[in-house]
Design an enzyme around this catalytic site. Sequence first.
Site, PDB file in Angstrom:
ATOM      1  CG  ASP A 478      -2.223   0.836   1.163  1.00 36.57           C
ATOM      2  OD1 ASP A 478      -2.411   1.754   0.197  1.00 36.57           O
ATOM      3  OD2 ASP A 478      -2.821   0.984   2.104  1.00 36.57           O
ATOM      4  CD  GLU A 481      -0.379   5.512  -3.716  1.00 27.98           C
ATOM      5  OE1 GLU A 481      -1.211   4.533  -3.769  1.00 27.98           O
ATOM      6  OE2 GLU A 481       0.354   5.672  -2.674  1.00 27.98           O
ATOM      7  CG  ASP A 556      -7.809   4.510   0.837  1.00 25.89           C
ATOM      8  OD1 ASP A 556      -7.775   3.298   0.841  1.00 25.89           O
ATOM      9  OD2 ASP A 556      -6.958   5.452   1.178  1.00 25.89           O
TER      10      ASP A 556
END
Length: 912
Positions: A478, A481, A556
């Site tokens: 997670d 990015e 999310d």
Amino acid sequence: MKLKLFLLFCALNFTFVVNVPENLTKKCEQSSFCRRCRNIEAKKSPFEIVLSSVDYSENNLMVDILNKNTQITLHMKFECLEGDTFHFDIDEKEPMNNRRFRLNNEVIDHQLAKKNIQIVSSQTLNSVNVTCDKNLAVLHISPFKIDFYRDDVLTVTANGEGLMTYEHLQLKGTPAAGGDPDSWEETYMGVTDTKPNGPEAVALDFTFADSQVLFGIPEHHDTFALKRTSYGEPYHLFTNDATHFEVDSRMPNYGAVPVIYGHAVGRTSGIFWHNSADTYVDIHDTQTAHFITEGGVIDVYVFLGPTPNDAFSQYTKITGVGNLPQLFTLGYHQCRWSYMSSSQVLNIVSEFDKNDIPLDTMWLDIDYTDGYRYFTWNNQTFPNPLEFMAALNATGRRLVHIIDPHIKADENYFFFKKTRDQNMLVKTNDKSDYYGDCWPGNSTYLDYLNPAARKYYADQYLLENFKDNSVETGIWNDMNEPAVFNSPEKTFPRDNIHNNGEIEVEHRLVHNIYGFLHTKATFDGLARRSADYRPFILTRSFFAGSQKYTSVWTGDNTADWPYLKASIQTCLAISVSGISFCGSDIGGFFGEPDDELFVRWTQAAAFQPFFRNHASWGTAMREPYVWENNTKTLATNAMRRRYEFLPFWYTLFYEHEVTGYPIMRPMLAQYPNDKNVFKLDTQYMLGDKLLVSPVLEPKSTYVLVRFPSTNGADEGDIWYDIYDNYKKYDKVGTQAIEAGEDKVPVFQRGGTIIPRKMTPQKSSFHMRDDPLSLFVAVDKNLKATGNVFIDDETSYKYRNGSFKMVDFEFDNMTLTVTENTFKEYSPKYDRIYITRNETIKMAQFKCMNAETYTELEAIYVANQYYYVDVKNQSCEELSWTLTLVSSGMMTIMSRGLLISIIIFNVIKKLLF
């Protein structure tokens, strides 16, 4: 105390974590390179081919391209690849200091075979024609553009609008490109990007001839069909921590895949923009897209189709296909931020069992670690990790835990010290180690572009290093990015520095592959951890080729109906971009779903590839058993239906690995001639067998379903409603289909056979030896085919032939089941369901080489189908047939028997 510190940290960083929609990243007008390239005047391209430079071998064409405005010469390499694909690459012929960055083998780790080409100059010397089998590329001299033809039909044009841009590298202090004052230095939200290499944007437009819809370029939470952006904000490919993302938006999100397709009746084509820098894509209409990128080179693959699945397969031949996952990963996953202890996790598993709800995987978010130090455990709440994992595995379940890319800056943390001391970290523009804020607070970040850093990270998954781990566990990557809370764009400054082992590279040029390289390294570690288990990884950030290493989810999301709809639109765009293993957080990560939304989301997600319930910190517990009885029952029914179809899902994933076709497909993939489905994104296909049209609006009692045309007119397939006793629909058009609280409109296509396992179990592990039931849905010719793939469900042995592929065919009233010669994994069978409406008296079961058959009863249900129990039948040679005997056949057989008796008596009298 830790909770208080965590809440204080969240409060201090609230601005960066939550205020996403308006200030997430630069809009085009706030970005110098996008402004410059977007303001190019169409149809006035300064680029032309230098005809005297044309040079070629049997499979390569090389030409120079001159920018008449700057007198800078570019060099293009052009080639034809197997599978109706062209590739061209444009770079500066003599770049300053040889420092123009290009992707090499970071994403594409294999090359397709090159095809021989023939070069012919046009009689008027205004083009160079390149032929390759039935394909043709026409390179126009001035202005430069390329027309691509398949079977003499124009398919794609590059630079047809004349919007090509190629900003050559220059010395600092050169006048601003296009007169833009931000060309050499740019400030955004108080932070200055030093741009040490100055302006270096590249751009090119592509026109898909006669296209009626453009689609692709995920990730965006918007309609599947791309919208016109000429008078608004372009689509933006820039991987970002897009928490609280907006729907119906072109804002950048967690993933970025620069592939786009155009589709017209009977024809599909596509292009892959092989570049990992920040990219905007302007959609002019249903035919033209303008790619605008901050740096790198123009590196393009052109796919000529002609069918949608052909184009999808051509793309995956370049970027790779998804690996067949372990079977458990296709079951139900239960997650939240966070389950706080091993005892809580095991108690939750026990509650699933008490309530007879299937479950395959439990997930751990960041709080299982020792203070957000990855490759560690909190020994207060998870005191015996190995015993905990063994206890979980003993229930037939598996564990997935999170490993994020940020590294807690702590002198007592081995991973921080080693990566810092060995020079493995991302650097700032002054070459010092970069520090940013994330969950641990002050953090560093591994430079995944560096092969040595990737290997060291991958090595940590080996059991000799991460001793408190198990070969069965999966990994969740997670925040990759990468997410940085105290940075204006919530990610690295663009002038940060990476090192690929040979040269230094600015972050702006590789931003979109940071998460990709993170998961690539994780995959390497898990693959080396054990050869007996296919790695399972889930990532939030992804790029072209991520399918080779990981599954993805849509990030999310929020507990609201538009996000349920967006889960389908987004996964469709991701799926056609090569990444089939996609899903969304059931019920929404943020907020509290009501009963109806939770049920409808669970029902919809049961027919999407990745099936996980996940919720944020501070939300109510959302496990299916905590809901009131009716809600719990409805959700459980949907989950059990998912498990019934696991043999079908598993076979689809195997077929994806073989063909590259998406698992979750837009309707146009199967029905390329029906204009009514080109932009349809509220229903979709699973493979070529199931049509799924979930309930996406509150208080709905019906859904409008489009039964598509096969020829663009009134011819279509037969469809059978799997929730309504296989009720038949055989007319093309849109129909209102009842969708009661326990129903999802799902239809099996006539002409297909789908394997299912009908016995409710606790998990996929407990289903391993369960018998198959076959659902035979006949087409207009009373025929059907299908198959099922079976192996050990965990390892790569199937790639060496250790698997069973069983083929099913129904024709002339007979079902034929044929197994390959591999002896293991032969399935047992329970019932055979066959859609027929004539009167069937019985069925005859016969082993393939036997001379006799067994008569079995055929039971008629709801005037729609018959079923035959075959669970007590077996054959040594494994293959067998089942023939339905109708009343007409019985009459013929009876008459035949009577005639035989009469003839026998006549002969008897004559002889005696």
